[in-house]
Design a protein around this motif. Sequence first.
Motif, short mmCIF file in Angstrom:
data_model
loop_
_atom_site.label_atom_id
_atom_site.label_comp_id
_atom_site.label_asym_id
_atom_site.label_seq_id
_atom_site.Cartn_x
_atom_site.Cartn_y
_atom_site.Cartn_z
N THR A 50 0.79 -1.23 0.00
CA THR A 50 0.00 0.00 0.00
C THR A 50 0.83 1.28 0.00
OG1 THR A 50 -0.17 -0.12 2.43
CG2 THR A 50 -1.95 -1.11 1.14
N CYS A 51 2.08 1.22 0.44
CA CYS A 51 2.91 2.43 0.51
C CYS A 51 3.76 2.57 -0.75
CB CYS A 51 3.79 2.41 1.75
SG CYS A 51 2.86 2.39 3.29
N ALA A 52 3.53 3.62 -1.49
CA ALA A 52 4.21 3.80 -2.78
C ALA A 52 5.73 3.91 -2.62
CB ALA A 52 3.66 5.04 -3.49
N HIS A 53 6.20 4.56 -1.54
CA HIS A 53 7.64 4.74 -1.40
C HIS A 53 8.36 3.43 -1.03
CE1 HIS A 53 6.39 5.03 2.82
NE2 HIS A 53 7.65 4.80 3.15
N HIS A 55 7.77 0.72 -2.85
CA HIS A 55 7.76 -0.05 -4.10
C HIS A 55 9.14 -0.02 -4.75
CE1 HIS A 55 3.09 0.44 -4.52
NE2 HIS A 55 3.46 -0.27 -3.46
#
Length: 317
Positions: A50-53, A55
């Motif tokens: 859920t956390c883009a950073h 990825h």
Amino acid sequence: MKKNQTSITSVLLMSLSDDQETIHVLSIFFLLIYLMTVFSNFLILLLIVTCAHLHTPMYFFLGNLAFLDMSYSSVTAPSMLSHLITQHWSMSLSECIVQMFFVMFFATSEAFLLSSMSYDRYVAICRPLHYSQVMSWRTCNHLVSLVWSSGFFAPIIYTLLLGRLTFCGPNVIQNFFCDLPHVLYLSCTDPTINVLILIIVGSVLSAVAFVATFYPYVRIFRAVLRIGTSDGKSKAFSTCTSHLTVVLMYYASVTFIYFVPNTSNLLTLNRVVTVIYTLITPLLNPLIYSLRSKDLKAALQRALHIHRLHPDTATRR
């Protein structure tokens, strides 16, 4: 098969204790450990998704490790808890073989996943300017596909080869879950071919995984030692500490369980190490990464902060 021998349909696992009070304590303790393992690994997996950073390749591999640990623990812990609570330590032979397959599948996959994570750390430290090109998402997907296919390859061969054997006992397994060496011991037909395939395939895969895991660290240590400042060396080593700790825990446990002779003097110690490897290690892995990773701690704090500010929104989601 001998004339007076009949095929077995169930196996008897070894109880962890004969004392009723100890059994109650172990049941509660292992249940808490299992719930914490599932929760912590699922939480890490959820944060990474859920956390883009998060990825990034490193967390992509860490997410796979969290899923592996959660799955591996779920193969052994629920059945062990059921046996502890009911004091019924038997299971069908088919259930035993299925459990054996998944134990080997997840254990082998973890060995190759740790190798992929070693390569990721090598590229990050030794080739930082080319990191984004080398560790592209295509490369990461190929590596993870290789991890899962390698984990499936050996267990399916071992499991299919069990079809040539007849199992007639004794039906006692000297462990609290089913593993290949224990299953082969139940055979009353000659398991030489199975053992030979186990040694050949197992040795090749183990050697490949071991070299692929530790050789990058030889290159990493050489590169770090060439760094002029102590701060630079410390920062470089800090990026590897979590992974190297998990690697050493994995190989130390596997070496003791499978390569140290299981004599009567070491039987209790072997059982303790097995419990640590199957139940404690899957819990420690996410804790080790969480304590060392600023990004994970920041993501968790941000998620908790959002939940406190908007509890109704979080609930509806």
